[in-house]
Scaffold this motif. Structure first.
Motif, PDB file in Angstrom:
ATOM      1  N   LEU A  89      82.680 -66.520 -15.266  1.00 38.49           N
ATOM      2  CA  LEU A  89      81.822 -67.022 -14.195  1.00 38.49           C
ATOM      3  C   LEU A  89      82.351 -66.493 -12.877  1.00 38.49           C
ATOM      4  O   LEU A  89      83.524 -66.159 -12.761  1.00 38.49           O
ATOM      5  N   GLU A  90      81.470 -66.413 -11.899  1.00 39.03           N
ATOM      6  CA  GLU A  90      81.954 -66.060 -10.574  1.00 39.03           C
ATOM      7  C   GLU A  90      82.885 -67.155 -10.072  1.00 39.03           C
ATOM      8  O   GLU A  90      82.849 -68.275 -10.574  1.00 39.03           O
ATOM      9  N   PHE A  92      83.617 -68.221  -6.597  1.00 41.19           N
ATOM     10  CA  PHE A  92      83.487 -68.996  -5.365  1.00 41.19           C
ATOM     11  C   PHE A  92      82.137 -69.671  -5.183  1.00 41.19           C
ATOM     12  O   PHE A  92      81.943 -70.446  -4.269  1.00 41.19           O
ATOM     13  N   GLU A  93      81.219 -69.373  -6.065  1.00 44.96           N
ATOM     14  CA  GLU A  93      79.913 -69.991  -5.944  1.00 44.96           C
ATOM     15  C   GLU A  93      79.973 -71.431  -6.446  1.00 44.96           C
ATOM     16  O   GLU A  93      80.831 -71.782  -7.253  1.00 44.96           O
ATOM     17  N   ASP A  97      74.333 -73.677  -7.039  1.00 47.88           N
ATOM     18  CA  ASP A  97      73.774 -72.374  -6.664  1.00 47.88           C
ATOM     19  C   ASP A  97      73.698 -71.447  -7.866  1.00 47.88           C
ATOM     20  O   ASP A  97      72.721 -70.738  -8.070  1.00 47.88           O
ATOM     21  N   ASN A  98      74.779 -71.462  -8.662  1.00 48.14           N
ATOM     22  CA  ASN A  98      74.866 -70.520  -9.761  1.00 48.14           C
ATOM     23  C   ASN A  98      73.817 -70.796 -10.840  1.00 48.14           C
ATOM     24  O   ASN A  98      73.219 -69.870 -11.387  1.00 48.14           O
ATOM     25  N   TYR A 101      70.473 -69.766  -9.522  1.00 45.96           N
ATOM     26  CA  TYR A 101      70.415 -68.302  -9.525  1.00 45.96           C
ATOM     27  C   TYR A 101      69.966 -67.787 -10.895  1.00 45.96           C
ATOM     28  O   TYR A 101      69.091 -66.924 -11.001  1.00 45.96           O
ATOM     29  N   SER A 102      70.537 -68.344 -11.962  1.00 50.24           N
ATOM     30  CA  SER A 102      70.172 -67.917 -13.313  1.00 50.24           C
ATOM     31  C   SER A 102      68.681 -68.120 -13.564  1.00 50.24           C
ATOM     32  O   SER A 102      68.020 -67.271 -14.159  1.00 50.24           O
ATOM     33  N   GLY A 104      66.331 -68.107 -11.378  1.00 50.23           N
ATOM     34  CA  GLY A 104      65.624 -67.085 -10.609  1.00 50.23           C
ATOM     35  C   GLY A 104      65.588 -65.745 -11.328  1.00 50.23           C
ATOM     36  O   GLY A 104      64.554 -65.083 -11.373  1.00 50.23           O
ATOM     37  N   LEU A 105      66.730 -65.351 -11.901  1.00 48.89           N
ATOM     38  CA  LEU A 105      66.796 -64.060 -12.593  1.00 48.89           C
ATOM     39  C   LEU A 105      65.713 -63.946 -13.653  1.00 48.89           C
ATOM     40  O   LEU A 105      65.195 -62.872 -13.916  1.00 48.89           O
ATOM     41  N   PRO A 110      61.684 -71.867  -8.363  1.00 52.71           N
ATOM     42  CA  PRO A 110      62.687 -72.937  -8.320  1.00 52.71           C
ATOM     43  C   PRO A 110      62.128 -74.276  -8.800  1.00 52.71           C
ATOM     44  O   PRO A 110      60.963 -74.579  -8.554  1.00 52.71           O
ATOM     45  N   LYS A 147      73.257 -72.738 -17.436  1.00 50.14           N
ATOM     46  CA  LYS A 147      72.660 -71.478 -16.988  1.00 50.14           C
ATOM     47  C   LYS A 147      71.690 -70.940 -18.044  1.00 50.14           C
ATOM     48  O   LYS A 147      70.605 -70.473 -17.721  1.00 50.14           O
TER      49      LYS A 147
ATOM     50  N   GLY B   5      63.124 -62.772  -9.768  1.00 50.74           N
ATOM     51  CA  GLY B   5      64.392 -62.195 -10.190  1.00 50.74           C
ATOM     52  C   GLY B   5      64.977 -61.300  -9.118  1.00 50.74           C
ATOM     53  O   GLY B   5      66.172 -61.351  -8.817  1.00 50.74           O
ATOM     54  N   THR B  88      80.216 -60.964 -15.601  1.00 51.32           N
ATOM     55  CA  THR B  88      79.042 -61.815 -15.406  1.00 51.32           C
ATOM     56  C   THR B  88      77.765 -60.974 -15.422  1.00 51.32           C
ATOM     57  O   THR B  88      76.672 -61.503 -15.300  1.00 51.32           O
TER      58      THR B  88
END
Ligand SMILES: Nc1ncnc2c1ncn2[C@@H]1O[C@H](COP(=O)(O)OP(=O)(O)OP(=O)(O)O)[C@@H](O)[C@H]1O
Ligand SMILES: [Mg+2]
Lengths: 314, 253
Positions: A89-90, A92-93, A97-98, A101-102, A104-105, A110, A147, B5, B88
Motif C-alpha cells: 500500500l502507499e 502516506f495516504e 482517500d485510498n 481512489y480505487s 474511481g479507477l 463517488p 479497495k 478513472g 501498488t
C-alpha cells in the motif's frame, strides 16, 4: 448453474522462460465460493493475476460473464475485484482517500455512503483518517479488501486473505466472505489452510505445477474426510482377496499382506465386527491391525505427490 | 473513455504534490532566488545587458525552461515508477483503464505541476527584475507544450527504469548538461564561433531561444525553428509510447 468465469487452456510463460501455467482449464459457477489449494509456487497467484489483467498470458482465453478479458477488457474488469497476496500500500495516504481512489479507477462515480458502510463492515471506520503506513498487517489486509470491494464487483479474488491474520480476525473475515456470498458475489480464494477451505468453500480445486489436478465439491471431499482406513496385516501373504469378503470392497497392498478396508465413521454400522469375524472364520492369521484417518490434507498431499510423479515420468 | 478513472489517477497524483507542497513549491522558489543571487548579481555586475535587455531579465526565460524541463521529467518518471516500486501498480493494471487513459492521467498531472511551478518562478522573478512578455500566447504555448512533452519523456523513463539509478541516469547524464549548455544563462553570440556551431546541435537551445523570444523578441534561432523543434519532440515521444504499448507492453510483467 451459470458459469461466471471460464478459463480455457491458459498458458503463461514468464520472461525467464518458466512455464507457470500449463494449458490450465477452470470454470467457476456464479455465486459460489471456490478455494484454490496448492503448494508454494504452484501457480495460484499467477493464475489470479492473469485473470485480473495484471499479467499477460501466452495462450488460451478467459471469459468473465461471457466478456473476453482482452477484447472486452473494460466490461470484464469492471466485474472483478482483487485482493493481492502481498500487503503493498502507499505510505502516506489515508485509508479513506485510498479506498475512494480505487473506486474511481474502476470508473464508478463517488459513493461515500457505500464506502462508509464498507469500512464499517470491515471494522476500519475508526481508522479512516489514519495514514496507511500506520496500520497493522491485519488492518492493511482489510484495507486491501475494502479497495477490492470499493467498486462493487461481481467476482472477487482473494489471494491468501487470511495469511498473517489472527484467529479471531480470520473468523471475522470468513463472516465477511459469507455475507458477500449472500449478495451473490462469486469468490475465488487461495489458501494454505485446509480448514479454511473446509469452513467456507463450496468447491475446492487443487493446483500444482501450473495445472489443475482436481476440482470437487467440498461435500464430496468431506465425505472422504469422514472415512477411515482399517489396515489388517496378515502373517502370510495371500494371492487374492477371498471372494467371501467381496461385500467389504477390500483392497490389497502391493506386497499382498495387508488388507485395506475403508469405512465411514459416521455410519451406524462400520462393519468392522463382521469383517473381523469373517476373516477369522476363513482361518487367516492376523499380525497387526491399525486405523488411519484420511484428511483433506492427506488427500491433497497424495494428489500433489501423484502429479509430481506423473511429471517425472513424462 | 473511463473519465472517472482518469480523474482518479490525475487527482491522486496531484494529491501527492499537495502532501509534499513544501518541497514542490519551495525548492523551485529557493533555486530561482539562488540563480538570481549567483548569476544575476555576480555575473550581472559584469554583463550588464544582452541585446538591450538587463542580464537579470535575460536569464528568466531560460531559468523557467530549465525548471520546467527537469520538473516535468522527474515528476512524470517518479509518478509511474513509484507504484511499480511499491507494487501498488497492480490496481492500475487491473482497472478497466486503457493505456491512453493511464498515460493521460500521469502525464497530465506531471505537466500541471510543472506549470504551477513555472508560474511560481515567473512571480518570484518579478520580485527581482522587470519582466515584459511581448507574446503571452506564444509563451503559454511553449510552456504547455514543453511541460507535456517532457512529462511524456519522463513517463517513458519511468516505465523503462526498474531501479532508482536508471530513473536518474538520463536526467543527470543527458538532460541537465543539455539544459545548462542550452543558452539559459547566456546568448550563444557570446561564444566563439566553433562553440556556436556545437550549441546549435543542442535541441534544448531551440526551446530556450523560442521561449525567450516570446518575452523579449530576441532569439538565437528563428522562432519557427523553435516551434518545429518542440512539436518534433512531442511527436517523437507520442510515437515511442504508442509503439511500446502497441507491442503489448504491460508496465510490469
Ligand atoms: N516474475 C516472475 N518471473 C519468473 N518466474 C516467476 C515470476 N513470478 C512467479 N514465478 C514463478 O512461477 C511459479 C508460480 O508462482 P506463483 O506466485 O503463482 O505461486 P503460488 O502458487 O502463488 O505460490 P505461493 O503459495 O507461494 O503464493 C513459481 O515457481 C515462481 O517461482
Ligand atoms: Mg501466491
Amino acid at each position: 448453474m451459470r458459469e461466471i468465469l471460464k478459463i480455457n487452456n491458459i498458458t503463461k510463460i514468464y520472461k525467464n522462460q518458466f512455464k507457470a501455467l500449463d494449458e490450465l482449464n477452470l470454470n467457476i459457477n456464479e455465486g459460489e465460493i471456490f478455494a484454490l489449494l496448492g503448494p508454494n509456487g504452484a501457480g495460484k497467484s499467477t493464475l489470479i493475476n492473469t485473470v485480473c489483467g495484471i499479467l499477460n498470458f501466452d495462450k488460451g482465453d478467459i471469459k468473465v460473464n461471457e466478456f473476453d478479458i482482452i477484447k472486452d477488457y473494460r466490461k470484464a474488469r469492471s466485474l472483478i475485484g482483487i485482493v493481492p497476496q502481498e500487503l503493498n500500500l502507499e505510505a502516506f495516504e489515508t485509508v479513506w482517500d485510498n479506498v475512494n481512489y480505487s473506486r474511481g479507477l474502476y470508473g464508478k462515480s463517488p459513493n461515500h455512503k457505500y464506502i462508509e458502510k464498507l469500512l464499517k463492515e470491515l471494522s476500519l471506520w475508526d481508522k479512516k483518517d489514519s495514514k496507511l503506513r500506520e496500520l497493522s498487517g491485519g488492518m492493511k489486509r482489510r484495507v486491501l479488501i475494502a479497495k477490492a470491494l470499493s467498486h462493487e464487483p461481481k467476482v472477487l479474488f482473494l489471494d491468501e486473505p487470511t495469511a498473517s491474520v489472527d484467529v479471531e480476525l480470520r473468523k471475522d473475515m470468513w463472516k465477511v466472505i459469507q455475507k458477500l456470498k449472500e449478495k451473490n458475489v462469486t469468490i475465488i480464494l487461495t489458501t494454505h489452510y485446509i480448514e479454511e477451505a473446509e469452513e467456507i468453500a463450496d468447491r475446492v480445486g487443487i493446483i500444482n505445477n501450473g495445472k489443475i489436478i482436481l476440482v470437487d465439491e467440498k461435500e464430496n471431499l468431506i465425505k472422504k474426510l469422514g472415512q477411515k482406513i482399517l489396515k489388517i496385516e496378515l502373517s502370510e501373504p495371500i494371492k487374492l482377496i477371498p471372494k467371501e469378503l467381496k461385500n467389504f470392497k477390500l483392497q490389497l497392498n502391493s506386497d499382498k499382506n495387508i488388507l485395506i478396508y475403508t469405512y465411514d465413521t459416521k455410519g451406524k454400522n462400520t462393519g468392522i465386527t463382521s469383517l473381523l469375524s469373517d476373516i477369522k472364520s476363513l482361518g487367516l492369521q492376523l499380525k497387526d491391525i491399525s486405523t488411519e484417518q484420511s484428511s483433506l490434507e492427506s488427500i491433497f498431499l497424495n494428489l500433489v505427490k501423484e502429479s509430481e510423479n506423473e511429471l517425472a515420468r513424462a | 473513455m473511463n473519465w472517472q478513472g482518469l480523474k482518479a489517477i490525475y487527482f491522486h497524483e496531484m494529491d501527492r504534490m499537495r502532501r509534499t507542497l513544501f518541497q514542490s513549491l519551495v525548492s523551485p522558489f529557493i533555486s530561482t532566488s539562488l540563480y538570481f543571487v549567483v548569476f544575476g548579481s555576480a555575473i550581472g555586475s559584469r554583463i550588464t545587458e544582452i541585446e538591450g535587455i538587463s542580464y537579470g531579465s535575460f536569464i528568466v526565460p531560460g531559468m523557467i525552461m530549465l525548471t520546467i524541463l527537469t520538473q516535468s521529467i522527474s515528476n512524470a518518471s517518479f509518478g509511474i515508477f513509484f507504484p511499480k516500486f511499491t507494487n501498488t501498480v497492480y490496481e492500475i493494471l487491473a482497472a478497466p483503464l486503457s493505456s491512453f487513459e493511464i498515460i493521460l492521467g500521469f502525464v497530465g498531472a506531471a505537466a500541471t505541476k510543472s506549470l504551477i511551478i513555472g508560474t511560481v518562478i515567473i512571480c518570484t522573478a518579478g520580485f527581482f527584475v522587470d519582466l515584459q512578455i511581448e507574446h503571452p500566447f506564444i509563451m503559454m504555448f511553449f510552456l504547455v507544450l514543453t511541460s507535456v512533452t517532457f512529462a511524456l519523456f519522463g513517463f517513458i523513463i519511468g516505465m523503462w527504469a526498474d531501479n532508482f539509478e536508471k530513473l536518474q541516469l538520463i536526467p543527470i547524464l543527458i538532460i541537465t548538461p543539455l539544459v545548462f549548455l542550452g543558452g539559459s544563462f547566456y546568448s550563444i553570440n557570446m561564444l566563439p564561433e566553433f562553440w556556436q556551431k556545437v550549441s546549435l546541435l543542442n535541441p534544448v537551445l531551440y526551446l530556450v531561444s523560442g521561449f525567450r523570444w516570446s518575452f523579449y523578441e530576441i532569439a538565437d534561432v528563428s522562432i519557427y525553428t523553435s516551434l518545429i523543434t518542440i512539436l518534433f519532440f512531442l511527436f517523437s515521444c507520442v510515437l515511442i509510447i504508442s509503439y511500446t504499448f502497441a507491442k503489448g507492453y504491460k508496465i510490469k510483467n
